[in-house]
Design an enzyme around this catalytic site. Structure first.
Site, mmCIF file in Angstrom:
data_model
loop_
_atom_site.group_PDB
_atom_site.id
_atom_site.type_symbol
_atom_site.label_atom_id
_atom_site.label_comp_id
_atom_site.label_asym_id
_atom_site.label_seq_id
_atom_site.Cartn_x
_atom_site.Cartn_y
_atom_site.Cartn_z
ATOM 1 N N LYS A 262 0.836 -1.205 0.000
ATOM 2 C CA LYS A 262 0.000 0.000 0.000
ATOM 3 C C LYS A 262 0.873 1.257 0.000
ATOM 4 O O LYS A 262 0.561 2.235 -0.682
ATOM 5 C CB LYS A 262 -0.930 -0.012 1.214
ATOM 6 C CG LYS A 262 -1.824 -1.241 1.285
ATOM 7 C CD LYS A 262 -2.601 -1.284 2.581
ATOM 8 C CE LYS A 262 -3.176 -2.664 2.837
ATOM 9 N NZ LYS A 262 -2.140 -3.673 3.159
ATOM 10 N N ASP A 306 8.019 2.281 16.428
ATOM 11 C CA ASP A 306 6.740 1.813 16.941
ATOM 12 C C ASP A 306 5.713 2.912 16.696
ATOM 13 O O ASP A 306 5.877 4.052 17.154
ATOM 14 C CB ASP A 306 6.873 1.523 18.442
ATOM 15 C CG ASP A 306 5.629 0.885 19.042
ATOM 16 O OD1 ASP A 306 4.522 1.113 18.504
ATOM 17 O OD2 ASP A 306 5.755 0.186 20.062
ATOM 18 N N ASP A 325 -2.827 1.164 8.466
ATOM 19 C CA ASP A 325 -3.223 -0.189 8.051
ATOM 20 C C ASP A 325 -2.827 -1.084 9.217
ATOM 21 O O ASP A 325 -1.716 -1.601 9.270
ATOM 22 C CB ASP A 325 -2.522 -0.578 6.758
ATOM 23 C CG ASP A 325 -2.970 -1.937 6.251
ATOM 24 O OD1 ASP A 325 -4.180 -2.125 6.050
ATOM 25 O OD2 ASP A 325 -2.106 -2.826 6.079
ATOM 26 N N CYS A 378 -7.189 -6.068 7.196
ATOM 27 C CA CYS A 378 -7.549 -7.221 6.370
ATOM 28 C C CYS A 378 -8.313 -8.244 7.226
ATOM 29 O O CYS A 378 -8.072 -9.448 7.155
ATOM 30 C CB CYS A 378 -6.330 -7.851 5.706
ATOM 31 S SG CYS A 378 -5.033 -8.374 6.849
#
Length: 442
Positions: A262, A306, A325, A378
Site C-alpha cells: 500500500k 513503533d 493499516d 484485512c
C-alpha cells in the site's frame, strides 16, 4: 527433490516450528529444489492440506487411535495423502498411496510404511464422511469446511448461517493471483502485452483499476516484478491508495507499512511530495527500502519506529494524509494464509483492538487540520473495524464525504454515507477487507 516429500517437509516446518506458510513456501521455492513443472502441485499440496487440516484429522483420528506414538512426519504425510484422495481428482488413488508409502520408507522405520499403507487403505474403504449427520450447525460447518468452531460460531452471530458457510467455503478455494501495475512504467494495457510476450496471460482486474488478474502462466517466472513494472497485491488492498487519495505534493505517513504494498502504491503517485513509511521491525525496513528501490521511487523514507510512539518523532499536524493499516487478526485473508485458522485464538480479538486503539490515538494528532485519515485492516470483525471507526469519530474527525468518489464505480454502491467499505471474501471475490476514510475538522 520429490514434490510430495518437499510438501511434507514444509508442512512439518509449519506445524512443528510455527513457521508462516507463505514464508516457508517461498523459502522452499527459492532453493529451486522443485522443478518448475511441479511448483503448482507443491503449492496446492501445502496450502490445500493446511486449509483442510481439521477435516483431514476428523477422518484420520479414529484410524490412528490405536497408535501410541506417531513419528513427527507421519501426520503431515497422512493429511496430505487424504487431501489428495478426496480433494484432488487428477491423482489416481493407487499413486497417492504408493508415494506415501515410499516417503514413509525413506523417512522412518519399515513398520511405519506398513502403518501408512494400512491407514490410507482404510480411509479409501470407508470413503468420505457424511458431514450432514453432525447435528450441531456450527460443528458441522466447522468440520466440513475446516474452520475452528469458535470462529464459525462468531461468524454465524455476525453474518448468519448461510453467509458463514459461504465464507468458509470460499476460504478453501485457491485465491486468484493479482498484480498491481506501476503506472509510472506502463499502462494496464501495456502490462498485459509485456506479460504475454513472456508467456503469461492476464486480464484487467474486476475491482481495482490498477490491477491485473493472471489467467495462466507464472508471473514470478517473468522479469516484470524485478524490473518494477508489477507488484503482487490483492485487489482489495489496491483500493487503499485510492482511499488515501494523495495529491502529488502531499506529505503522507504510512504508520504500519511493511511489507509495503500500500505504501509503494501511494508513493507511485507522488512527485514533489513524500511518503514516510514506518514499521516496528528493523528487518522490515530493509524490505521497504528494497521495494522502493525496485519500483524506482525516490519519494519514500522508511524508518523503524513503533507507531505508538510517533508523537515523540514527528510534530503535531505535520502530515497531509495518514494511513493506519493496522496489525489485525487477518481473518479476511484466510484463503491466502490458511494457517491463520489455527494460529489465531479468541483472545486475539481482545488483545489486537487494544494495540489498534493505541496506534490510532498516537497517530491522529499528526494529521493536519482538514487532512485525511484512513484506517484499514484485512479482517472482517467489527471489534477491529467499526468499533475503531466510532472511536475515531469521537476524536474530532468526521467521515470523508469525497471517499466514495475516489473509489472505482463497481465498489461505490457498497459504500454508505458513512465513508466506509467492508468487503467479505464473498462480496466481490477479493480478500476480506475494511477501509474507512475521515477528515480532521478545523
Amino acid at each position: 527433490m520429490n514434490v510430495r516429500d518437499a510438501a511434507v517437509t514444509t508442512l512439518l516446518k509449519i506445524g512443528q516450528g510455527g513457521a508462516f506458510s507463505t514464508i516457508s513456501v517461498h523459502q522452499m521455492l527459492e532453493k529451486r529444489a522443485i522443478s518448475k513443472a511441479d511448483v503448482g502441485l507443491y503449492t496446492e499440496l501445502v496450502y490445500g492440506t493446511l486449509s483442510r487440516e481439521l477435516t483431514l484429522d476428523y477422518i484420520l483420528d479414529p484410524l490412528l487411535a490405536s497408535q501410541k506414538k506417531l513419528d513427527p512426519f507421519m501426520r503431515p504425510l497422512l493429511r496430505m495423502s487424504v487431501y489428495q484422495l478426496f480433494y484432488l481428482d487428477r491423482i489416481p488413488d493407487h499413486a497417492v498411496i504408493n508415494e506415501a508409502v515410499e516417503i514413509a520408507k525413506t523417512r522412518g522405520k519399515p513398520h511405519i510404511a506398513k502403518v501408512v499403507n494400512g491407514v490410507l487403505r482404510n480411509v479409501l474403504r470407508q470413503g468420505k464422511p457424511d458431514f450432514s449427520t453432525i447435528p450441531s450447525t456450527s460443528k458441522r460447518i466447522s468440520i466440513e469446511t475446516s474452520h475452528p468452531e469458535w470462529l464459525v460460531e462468531r461468524w454465524i452471530e455476525l453474518f448468519g448461517e448461510d453467509e458463514t458457510l459461504k465464507i468458509c467455503q470460499i476460504n478453501n478455494e485457491a485465491a486468484p493471483v493479482t498484480v498491481r501495475v506501476n503506472r509510472n512504467k506502463a499502462t494496464v494495457e501495456e502490462a498485459v502485452e509485456l506479460l504475454e510476450a513472456q508467456g503469461v496471460f492476464a486480464k484487467p482486474a474486476a475491482v481495482a483499476p490498477d490491477g491485473l488478474e493472471i489467467i495462466s502462466g507464472s508471473v514470478q517466472q517473468t522479469d516484470l516484478l524485478d524490473r518494477g513494472y508489477l507488484s503482487l497485491q490483492d485487489e482489495s488492498s489496491m483500493l487503499v491508495a485510492r482511499a488515501v487519495g494523495a495529491e502529488p505534493s502531499d506529505h503522507v505517513l504510512d504508520s504500519c507499512a511493511a511489507p509495503g504494498g500500500k505504501a509503494m502504491h501511494i508513493a507511485e503517485g507522488l512527485t514533489t511530495g513524500s511518503l514516510t513509511a514506518l514499521d516496528l521491525h528493523t528487518h522490515k525496513i530493509k524490505l521497504l527500502k528494497k521495494q522502493a528501490e525496485r519500483l524506482e521511487l525516490d519519494t519514500v523514507e522508511a524508518e523503524a519506529l513503533d507507531a505508538r510512539k510517533v508523537g515523540d518523532r514527528f510534530d503535531a499536524e505535520s502530515f497531509d494524509r495518514i494511513l493506519v493499516d493496522a496489525p489485525c487478526s487477518g481473518l479476511g485473508v484466510i484463503r491466502r494464509k490458511p494457517d491463520i485458522k489455527w494460529t489465531k485464538q479468541p483472545e486475539n480479538l481482545t488483545q489486537l483492538p487494544v494495540i489498534q486503539r493505541q496506534i490510532i490515538e498516537a497517530v491522529l494528532p499528526l494529521v493536519k487540520r482538514g487532512g485525511t485519515f484512513v484506517y484499514s485492516t484485512c479482517t472482517i470483525d467489527p471489534v477491529e473495524n467499526e468499533q475503531q471507526t466510532e472511536f475515531i469519530l469521537s476524536q474530532g474527525f468526521v467521515f470523508d464525504e469525497s471517499f466514495k468518489g475516489r473509489m472505482p464505480e463497481n465498489v461505490q454502491a457498497l459504500i454508505s454515507e458513512r465513508a466506509e467499505l467492508k468487503l467479505l471474501p464473498t462480496t466481490l471475490g477479493t480478500d476480506g477487507f475494511y477501509i474507512a476514510a475521515f477528515k480532521k475538522q478545523g
